[in-house]
Motif scaffolding. Structure first.
Motif, PDB file in Angstrom:
ATOM      1  N   GLY A  78      27.950 -19.617 -29.040  1.00 61.19           N
ATOM      2  CA  GLY A  78      27.139 -19.890 -30.100  1.00 61.19           C
ATOM      3  C   GLY A  78      27.863 -21.226 -31.356  1.00 61.19           C
ATOM      4  O   GLY A  78      29.186 -21.372 -30.680  1.00 61.19           O
ATOM      5  N   ASP A  79      26.773 -21.361 -32.039  1.00 59.65           N
ATOM      6  CA  ASP A  79      27.989 -22.313 -32.776  1.00 59.65           C
ATOM      7  C   ASP A  79      28.023 -21.784 -33.957  1.00 59.65           C
ATOM      8  O   ASP A  79      29.214 -22.804 -34.686  1.00 59.65           O
ATOM      9  CB  ASP A  79      26.531 -22.959 -33.263  1.00 59.65           C
ATOM     10  N   LEU A  80      28.506 -20.018 -33.878  1.00 55.37           N
ATOM     11  CA  LEU A  80      29.025 -19.675 -35.066  1.00 55.37           C
ATOM     12  C   LEU A  80      29.146 -20.107 -36.704  1.00 55.37           C
ATOM     13  O   LEU A  80      29.920 -19.525 -37.603  1.00 55.37           O
ATOM     14  CB  LEU A  80      30.257 -19.565 -34.246  1.00 55.37           C
ATOM     15  N   GLU A 109      43.034 -26.988 -36.122  1.00 57.07           N
ATOM     16  CA  GLU A 109      42.337 -27.435 -36.928  1.00 57.07           C
ATOM     17  C   GLU A 109      41.534 -28.076 -35.436  1.00 57.07           C
ATOM     18  O   GLU A 109      40.187 -28.680 -35.620  1.00 57.07           O
ATOM     19  CB  GLU A 109      43.372 -28.930 -37.163  1.00 57.07           C
ATOM     20  N   GLU A 110      41.767 -28.209 -34.212  1.00 50.24           N
ATOM     21  CA  GLU A 110      40.968 -28.115 -33.272  1.00 50.24           C
ATOM     22  C   GLU A 110      39.625 -27.054 -32.564  1.00 50.24           C
ATOM     23  O   GLU A 110      38.411 -27.457 -32.230  1.00 50.24           O
ATOM     24  CB  GLU A 110      41.993 -28.486 -31.564  1.00 50.24           C
ATOM     25  N   LEU A 111      40.135 -26.516 -33.436  1.00 47.42           N
ATOM     26  CA  LEU A 111      39.161 -24.627 -33.276  1.00 47.42           C
ATOM     27  C   LEU A 111      37.981 -25.397 -33.833  1.00 47.42           C
ATOM     28  O   LEU A 111      36.806 -25.166 -33.674  1.00 47.42           O
ATOM     29  CB  LEU A 111      39.709 -23.433 -32.718  1.00 47.42           C
ATOM     30  N   ALA A 112      38.864 -25.621 -35.634  1.00 46.52           N
ATOM     31  CA  ALA A 112      37.600 -26.162 -36.492  1.00 46.52           C
ATOM     32  C   ALA A 112      36.737 -27.334 -36.339  1.00 46.52           C
ATOM     33  O   ALA A 112      35.075 -27.347 -36.491  1.00 46.52           O
ATOM     34  CB  ALA A 112      38.989 -26.049 -37.558  1.00 46.52           C
ATOM     35  N   GLY A 117      31.561 -24.964 -38.157  1.00 38.70           N
ATOM     36  CA  GLY A 117      30.349 -24.282 -38.996  1.00 38.70           C
ATOM     37  C   GLY A 117      31.019 -22.927 -39.441  1.00 38.70           C
ATOM     38  O   GLY A 117      29.951 -22.598 -40.097  1.00 38.70           O
ATOM     39  N   ALA A 118      31.929 -22.420 -38.384  1.00 43.47           N
ATOM     40  CA  ALA A 118      32.474 -21.996 -38.599  1.00 43.47           C
ATOM     41  C   ALA A 118      33.137 -21.588 -39.444  1.00 43.47           C
ATOM     42  O   ALA A 118      34.568 -22.180 -40.288  1.00 43.47           O
ATOM     43  CB  ALA A 118      32.771 -21.126 -37.506  1.00 43.47           C
ATOM     44  N   GLY A 151      44.250 -21.610 -44.050  1.00 45.88           N
ATOM     45  CA  GLY A 151      42.698 -21.847 -43.654  1.00 45.88           C
ATOM     46  C   GLY A 151      42.776 -22.251 -44.884  1.00 45.88           C
ATOM     47  O   GLY A 151      42.861 -22.361 -45.969  1.00 45.88           O
ATOM     48  N   ASP A 152      41.408 -22.996 -44.308  1.00 42.85           N
ATOM     49  CA  ASP A 152      40.453 -23.588 -45.462  1.00 42.85           C
ATOM     50  C   ASP A 152      39.322 -22.940 -46.275  1.00 42.85           C
ATOM     51  O   ASP A 152      38.892 -23.794 -47.424  1.00 42.85           O
ATOM     52  CB  ASP A 152      40.102 -24.831 -45.393  1.00 42.85           C
ATOM     53  N   ASP A 153      39.448 -21.708 -45.661  1.00 41.97           N
ATOM     54  CA  ASP A 153      38.202 -21.297 -46.669  1.00 41.97           C
ATOM     55  C   ASP A 153      38.164 -20.130 -47.170  1.00 41.97           C
ATOM     56  O   ASP A 153      38.702 -19.031 -47.161  1.00 41.97           O
ATOM     57  CB  ASP A 153      36.723 -21.187 -45.741  1.00 41.97           C
TER      58      ASP A 153
END
Length: 211
Positions: A78-80, A109-112, A117-118, A151-153
């Motif tokens: 789903g959207d995660l 980056e491709e996964l993001a 929204g994950a 990661g960015d978070d």
């Protein structure tokens, strides 16, 4: 912590089992063999279920599938949105020989882009799965081996750092997802060191700054 394992092969099965041994509530999902999921759940004290069941209510997820299966597992997940997702995937071709993403982007980056929204954190993708058991057995000994983490978070990286320490490693901060362009090729160097060079595959590493 409730952890959903999306991909219960060598990486997901071993990490999930160690997290279960630490007392986390682990759900194993996404395997070619339902009996393998049941075995992992039985031996670790976790549970087995669908990808949707692993995602539901999870505090953190581990994405641990071959790059060719990423779209399939994400569709089932789903959207995660808002989910902390630890990614240990390396974007390799079907022969596990060449990177299929690189230079101007990265698998991270491709996964993001696929699930913006994950809360993505990449880790463990430069660490052979054969090292997990001996490191877990030595947990608490100093100095701990490191896991490159990016990661960015910041909050998601803090959660990932706790799970990395649960296994017995220390997270090594490597910046944002963009730095996957440089970390993911390093995974190919660890493959050479672990599986081609003599000494066995239980490879660990540690970077130190001299003073």
């Amino acid at each position: 912590m409730k952890i959903g394992i999306l991909g219960s092969g060598l990486m997901g099965g071993k990490l999930g089992s160690h997290w279960a041994a630490c007392g986390h509530d682990v759900t194993f999902s996404y395997s070619r063999s339902a009996s393998k999921l049941d075995r992992l759940a039985r031996e670790s004290g976790g549970t087995a279920g669908s990808v949707a069941a692993a995602v539901e209510g999870a505090d953190a997820l581990l994405l641990a599938v071959h790059w060719s299966r990423v779209d399939d597992v994400l569709e089932q997940a789903g959207d995660l949105d808002g989910r902390v997702v630890l990614n240990c995937c390396v974007p390799l071709d079907a022969q596990d020989r060449d990177l299929v993403v690189g230079t101007t982007s990265s698998g991270a980056e491709e996964l993001a882009r696929k699930r913006p929204g994950a809360r993505w954190v990449s880790c463990f993708n430069t660490t052979p799965s054969e090292s997990f058991a001996p490191v877990f057995a030595r947990k608490g000994q100093s100095p701990a081996p490191q896991v490159l983490t990016y990661g960015d978070d910041a909050g998601a990286k803090e959660i990932a750092g706790g799970l990395i320490r649960d296994i017995g490693f220390e997270p090594l901060e490597c910046g944002g997802l963009r730095n996957g362009r440089y970390v993911e090729p390093f995974a190919m160097a660890t493959v050479e060191l672990a599986y081609v060079q003599p000494g066995g595959p239980a490879l660990t590493y540690r970077f130190d700054k001299l003073r």
